[in-house]
Design an enzyme around this catalytic site. Structure first.
Site, mmCIF file in Angstrom:
data_model
loop_
_atom_site.group_PDB
_atom_site.id
_atom_site.type_symbol
_atom_site.label_atom_id
_atom_site.label_comp_id
_atom_site.label_asym_id
_atom_site.label_seq_id
_atom_site.Cartn_x
_atom_site.Cartn_y
_atom_site.Cartn_z
ATOM 1 N N HIS A 159 0.811 -1.232 0.000
ATOM 2 C CA HIS A 159 0.000 0.000 0.000
ATOM 3 C C HIS A 159 0.839 1.274 0.000
ATOM 4 O O HIS A 159 0.299 2.359 -0.219
ATOM 5 C CB HIS A 159 -0.938 0.022 1.218
ATOM 6 C CG HIS A 159 -1.975 -1.059 1.197
ATOM 7 N ND1 HIS A 159 -2.867 -1.206 0.159
ATOM 8 C CD2 HIS A 159 -2.252 -2.057 2.079
ATOM 9 C CE1 HIS A 159 -3.658 -2.251 0.403
ATOM 10 N NE2 HIS A 159 -3.299 -2.789 1.557
ATOM 11 N N ASP A 195 -2.396 -10.503 -2.812
ATOM 12 C CA ASP A 195 -3.022 -10.095 -1.543
ATOM 13 C C ASP A 195 -4.490 -9.751 -1.806
ATOM 14 O O ASP A 195 -4.836 -9.305 -2.907
ATOM 15 C CB ASP A 195 -2.276 -8.873 -1.000
ATOM 16 C CG ASP A 195 -2.779 -8.404 0.359
ATOM 17 O OD1 ASP A 195 -2.132 -8.712 1.365
ATOM 18 O OD2 ASP A 195 -3.832 -7.708 0.403
ATOM 19 N N HIS A 197 -6.108 -7.258 -0.902
ATOM 20 C CA HIS A 197 -6.309 -5.817 -1.140
ATOM 21 C C HIS A 197 -5.561 -5.347 -2.394
ATOM 22 O O HIS A 197 -4.551 -5.927 -2.781
ATOM 23 C CB HIS A 197 -5.820 -5.016 0.065
ATOM 24 C CG HIS A 197 -6.534 -5.350 1.333
ATOM 25 N ND1 HIS A 197 -6.071 -6.296 2.224
ATOM 26 C CD2 HIS A 197 -7.691 -4.868 1.860
ATOM 27 C CE1 HIS A 197 -6.911 -6.383 3.255
ATOM 28 N NE2 HIS A 197 -7.907 -5.532 3.061
ATOM 29 N N ASP A 284 -4.610 -13.019 2.869
ATOM 30 C CA ASP A 284 -5.871 -12.540 3.437
ATOM 31 C C ASP A 284 -7.051 -12.831 2.508
ATOM 32 O O ASP A 284 -8.186 -12.432 2.790
ATOM 33 C CB ASP A 284 -5.802 -11.052 3.826
ATOM 34 C CG ASP A 284 -5.051 -10.193 2.841
ATOM 35 O OD1 ASP A 284 -4.641 -10.697 1.775
ATOM 36 O OD2 ASP A 284 -4.861 -8.994 3.131
HETATM 37 C C1 OKP Z 1 -3.154 -4.388 4.476
HETATM 38 B B1 OKP Z 1 -2.757 -5.486 3.512
HETATM 39 C C2 OKP Z 1 -10.325 -3.239 9.077
HETATM 40 C C3 OKP Z 1 -9.956 -2.177 8.059
HETATM 41 C C4 OKP Z 1 -8.577 -2.413 7.592
HETATM 42 C C5 OKP Z 1 -6.746 -1.535 6.326
HETATM 43 C C6 OKP Z 1 -6.443 -2.799 5.633
HETATM 44 C C7 OKP Z 1 -4.981 -2.912 5.307
HETATM 45 C C8 OKP Z 1 -4.625 -4.218 4.669
HETATM 46 N N1 OKP Z 1 -11.605 -2.993 9.618
HETATM 47 N N2 OKP Z 1 -8.130 -1.396 6.696
HETATM 48 O O1 OKP Z 1 -3.123 -5.313 2.180
HETATM 49 O O2 OKP Z 1 -3.111 -6.810 3.917
HETATM 50 ZN ZN ZN Z 2 -4.240 -7.264 2.299
HETATM 51 MG MG MG Z 3 -3.928 -7.692 -4.606
#
Ligand code: OKP
Ligand code: ZN
Ligand code: MG
Length: 343
Positions: A159, A195, A197, A284
């Site tokens: 990120h 990932d 995200h 994740d």
């Molecule tokens: C980091 B990575 C939880 C909200 C979380 C941030 C997520 C960061 C993820 N209620 N917001 O990409 O695993």
């Molecule tokens: Zn993530």
């Molecule tokens: Mg990704």
């Protein structure tokens, strides 16, 4: 495959994450890395090496000098002001305001971040530097002929933009490693972000470049973090036009559907003919992950690894997310074992 690990990840021990209007114990916690390391050893994946110190030069190939200095001094500046808690940004240059760096630490925290869940604490700088060194050490292994290596990075990185922290990330370890491959003579590098995200920092860093192909599979940003980047119409700009790809999936997505995106990504990577591949490895996407909404099972990670191996490229894995600590070791090592089986 060899793993690179630093116990200095333990310097990142934030006690607060802003979530749902309250400060909770962070999802991104030290036991994540320790559990993965334990599983690497249990499954005898390969040697575990300590990182070398590369200094800031390779970090500064990706991040701006002013951002790096800010991160280095942030905790000291925060403490000097006598603030009672951890350093959490709470004000940003919103629409119509000035993108001008303020002197005050609250202003600087907002200038250099895009989210408020990630607090800066006493050992954050040390851990972020160690994490980058872990990535660069594993990168050097691959550059020197290892077919693959696992950088057990913590904190994660995907990120982080050139001059922004957020989403538990400070230095973009995958981007720093890809840039290191380029600086050592690789003509083209691909980064595949599996990932849950969107890898917004990685996308932004290389958005106008064709020498680093960036592809991310992730939850729909309309519904989940980081919300303001990661849509499928973001395909790159200028020289980078056609060299970024986002594959977006809805809540409940199982591996049977997710793997179609993986297939699309792998085919694009194969036709790009990169000299090296960086996998931003988050698990994740797991069905029991506490902050995500895909439905991958532990067995699916073996198949993921096998498909990545079929690309037959020098491959660096950098650790990103994954927050079900009970399953994180099994899931991560399944990807790496699947990769070794598939070769
Ligand atoms: C980091 B990575 C939880 C909200 C979380 C941030 C997520 C960061 C993820 N209620 N917001 O990409 O695993
Ligand atoms: Zn993530
Ligand atoms: Mg990704």
């Amino acid at each position: 495959m060899k793993t690179v690990f630093s116990p200095l990840h333990n310097r990142r021990t934030a006690t607060t994450e802003l979530d749902g209007g309250v400060l909770i114990a962070p999802h991104e916690k030290p036991s994540r890395a320790e559990t993965i390391l334990g599983r690497v050893k249990q499954e005898q994946l390969g040697d575990v090496l300590a990182p070398d110190d590369f200094g800031l030069e390779p970090v500064l190939r990706v991040h701006t000098p002013d951002y790096v200095s800010f991160l280095q001094g942030c905790w000291e500046d925060w403490e000097a002001e006598g603030k009672p808690g951890e350093a959490i940004p709470a004000v940003w240059p919103g629409r119509g305001m000035r993108e001008r760096l303020p002197k005050d630490i609250d202003g600087r925290l907002g200038y250099y971040s895009f989210a408020a869940e990630t607090s800066i604490t006493e050992g954050t700088w040390d851990a972020a530097c160690a994490s980058a060194n872990v990535a660069l050490t594993a990168q050097a292994l691959v550059a020197n002929g290892e077919p693959a290596a696992f950088a057990l990075c913590r904190p994660p990185g995907h990120h982080a933009h050139a001059d922004l922290f957020g989403g538990y990330c400070f230095f973009n370890n995958a981007a720093i490693s890809a840039q290191a491959f380029r600086d050592q003579g690789a003509k083209r590098v691909a980064i595949l972000d599996v990932d849950f995200h969107h890898g917004n920092g990685t996308q932004a860093i290389f958005y106008q470049r064709s020498d680093v192909l960036t592809i991310s599979l992730h939850g729909d940003p309309d519904l989940v973090f980081p919300h303001f980047l990661g849509f499928e119409d973001e395909t790159g700009e200028g020289d980078g036009n056609g060299y970024n790809q986002n594959l977006v999936y809805p809540p409940g997505t199982p591996f049977k559907v997710w793997r179609e995106g993986l297939e699309t990504a792998c085919q694009r990577i194969a036709e790009y003919h990169p000299d090296a591949l960086v996998i931003a490895l988050g698990v994740d996407t797991f069905e029991d992950d506490p902050i995500s909404f895909f439905k991958l099972t532990s067995a699916d990670y073996l198949l993921m690894g096998e498909r990545l191996a079929e690309l037959n490229l020098p491959t660096l894995f950098t650790m990103e997310g994954g927050y079900d600590v009970d399953a994180i070791g099994v899931n991560v090592v399944n990807v790496l074992k699947g990769f070794e089986c598939g070769r």
